[in-house]
Enzyme design. Structure first.
Site, PDB file in Angstrom:
ATOM      1  N   SER A  96       0.860  -1.190   0.000  1.00 13.53           N
ATOM      2  CA  SER A  96       0.000   0.000   0.000  1.00 13.53           C
ATOM      3  C   SER A  96       0.894   1.238   0.000  1.00 13.53           C
ATOM      4  CB  SER A  96      -0.926  -0.018   1.216  1.00 13.53           C
ATOM      5  OG  SER A  96      -0.206  -0.185   2.408  1.00 13.53           O
TER       6      SER A  96
ATOM      7  N   GLY B  45      -0.294   4.587   0.000  1.00 19.01           N
ATOM      8  CA  GLY B  45      -1.070   5.798   0.307  1.00 19.01           C
ATOM      9  C   GLY B  45      -1.799   6.295  -0.921  1.00 19.01           C
TER      10      GLY B  45
ATOM     11  N   GLU C 236      -0.892   6.936  -3.754  1.00 24.16           N
ATOM     12  CA  GLU C 236      -0.469   6.337  -5.034  1.00 24.16           C
ATOM     13  C   GLU C 236      -1.047   4.950  -5.259  1.00 24.16           C
ATOM     14  OE1 GLU C 236       3.914   6.823  -5.217  1.00 24.16           O
ATOM     15  OE2 GLU C 236       3.440   8.473  -3.842  1.00 24.16           O
ATOM     16  N   GLY C 237      -1.922   4.514  -4.384  1.00 27.80           N
ATOM     17  CA  GLY C 237      -2.622   3.263  -4.616  1.00 27.80           C
ATOM     18  C   GLY C 237      -1.850   2.039  -4.183  1.00 27.80           C
TER      19      GLY C 237
ATOM     20  N   GLY D 133      -5.148   1.035   5.159  1.00 29.10           N
ATOM     21  CA  GLY D 133      -4.441  -0.231   4.974  1.00 29.10           C
ATOM     22  C   GLY D 133      -5.251  -1.404   5.506  1.00 29.10           C
ATOM     23  N   ASP D 134      -6.009  -1.178   6.590  1.00 25.85           N
ATOM     24  CA  ASP D 134      -6.820  -2.249   7.156  1.00 25.85           C
ATOM     25  C   ASP D 134      -7.996  -2.570   6.232  1.00 25.85           C
ATOM     26  OD1 ASP D 134      -5.091  -2.134   9.343  1.00 25.85           O
ATOM     27  OD2 ASP D 134      -6.300  -0.576  10.299  1.00 25.85           O
TER      28      ASP D 134
END
Lengths: 302, 302
Positions: free
Chosen positions: A210, A212, A214-215, A241-242
């Site tokens: 992950s 952020g 930027e996918g 992220g979860d």
């Protein structure tokens, strides 16, 4: 059923104050309490999507009781191993500018408590389609704790998603999880140069990083994909992220093809960023985000 | 038995951090938990002195359970009325310079809960020698709440010590407590000019004003006295006023003559300042402080 493991959960407190004044006394205007810890966020997102889920891990003391009560109020099914120590709290003090965080250390877990949890976990595998393993290990849990759980799951034929960092990640990867989901920071600490493909050499069968706004970057023996949301998102990045792990676990269960899975994980992460608190998601927003995600096959693109 | 009333108790948390950084994230090195609220400090000091004491008030939720557990670990007998709301927390973040405080608001008390407490209190009066009433009123308790309790105690022949401020003090005084113990700040807010004698006109039978390092001023129909410790004290001033209330309650029970009572309250307050946390006291230090206290009869001196 997706089983989410949270070995170091927390009671997350958010205090609203006018302005933080170091060495002053603040009357807190509003207090919000919610179940904290990455695995509980995964469970909350899956539950919000209507997916069958069971939250497990270690809970203790009055703070642990409060976390269990809040989970029950959310309607999230849970089966935690009781411990003698007190579950930790986190306090986030929010003023008009930003938040100031205070993280209590986790309780020390006894050898017998860890063994009891492993036995409980083995019992839960009978009804599990996928297991997620999220967050830090509390003191007293061996550094190869996630590796132990991954091997138990593999023996029972249950795939695993591992989302942690540092030594817990390194040791966990050696047990061959089906999917690892480090963030860019955890990736860089694990493999010099930060190439996702190098994570597979550490033992994971696939990896999703992950990044952020930027996918996501997915890498598996079948190929490599990048997924990017329609527009950069503003909001609360905690819990994105979860939500990604929640999407990956569901996709593993459903044997979703990689390009579709990456798009799903990007959309769910983006919807989580828009949610006011971690561990929740607006299913309608998630569905609206999905068509806007761009997934690139990196082998074709190269 | 001395009954200590704490209507707005708290779970006091102390977090030790290296340095407070506004809008940063802090890993808390050490967490200390203790029962908080002025009345619980009074009970803790009396218990440390070996005096029979019973702590009562309102407690609710997981935080209330934790306070009850910590009181039991201290050995302080307690009989609290359960409430539906969550007992508040206070967080003190201590760095190398000083402490930064965050005070949660108290839970809202229902009309039925307040009535149930009043009934419980009436039942406890049968075994009570003295009652202390300390601290703020939580939302939902009527502003004349202390007045109601003082009248119930008076009807049962049990003397009362009132230690609060603002409207709760003003309304409580009207019910004629045997002793009021405002600090200098609360006194100034109550009577312009801040003359202790003027408090008697508000209804108290006697008043003891705590003036921090300058000691105590006692005023009763029998006279006026000032008590000063042997040396100005350094340490933790939180809880010194509560130790003073503990001494006054014991003195009321034993009908201790005023000069001796003032000396005792000064020595116990001073010993509390030297204690690392509020609600505790070193009985040996208190006994060593006692001979050094100077008590002046203000009528003779004038």
């Amino acid at each position: 059923m997706i089983v989410t493991v949270t070995l170091n959960p927390a009671l997350d407190l958010t205090y609203t104050v006018d302005a933080l004044v170091p060495h002053g006394t603040h009357r807190v205007a509003a207090v919000a309490e919610r179940p904290g810890g990455k695995g509980l966020n995964v469970a909350g997102v899956l539950h919000a999507l209507g997916e069958p889920v069971l939250a497990t891990g270690l809970l203790g003391g009055a703070t642990g009781d409060r976390v269990a009560t809040l989970l029950a109020e959310q309607g999230v099914p849970a089966a935690f191993e009781p411990i003698a120590g007190e579950t930790r709290r986190t306090v986030a003090v929010t003023d008009r500018q930003d938040a100031t965080g205070f993280w209590e250390p986790g309780p020390r877990i006894g050898t017998g408590e860890w063994a009891a949890f492993a036995a409980r976990f083995r019992g839960l595998l009978a009804g599990a389609d996928v297991v997620t393993l999220s967050g830090s290990l509390p003191p007293g849990v061996p550094e190869d704790g996630y590796a132990v759980l991954i091997r138990l799951a593999a023996r029972a034929g249950v795939p695993t998603v591992l989302d942690t960092g540092g030594e817990a990640l390194r040791r966990g990867l050696a047990a061959g999880p089906d999917l690892a989901k480090p963030n860019a920071h955890e990736l860089a600490a694990l493999v010099p140069g930060g190439r996702p493909a190098d994570v597979l050499a550490h033992g994971a069968r696939a990896v999703v990083v992950s990044r952020g706004p930027e996918g996501l970057h997915a890498q598996s023996p079948e190929g490599a994909w990048q997924g990017i949301p329609a527009a950069p998102l503003t909001g609360n990045p905690t819990g994105a992220g979860d939500a990604c792990v929640a999407a990956l676990a569901r996709g593993l269960r459903d044997r979703t093809p990689w390009p579709e899975l990456v798009a799903d994980a990007v959309a769910l992460s983006a919807a989580a960023v828009a949610a006011p608190v971690a561990g929740t998601v607006d299913p309608g927003l998630y569905r609206r985000m999905l068509p806007g995600v761009t997934v690139t096959d990196l082998r074709t693109a190269a």
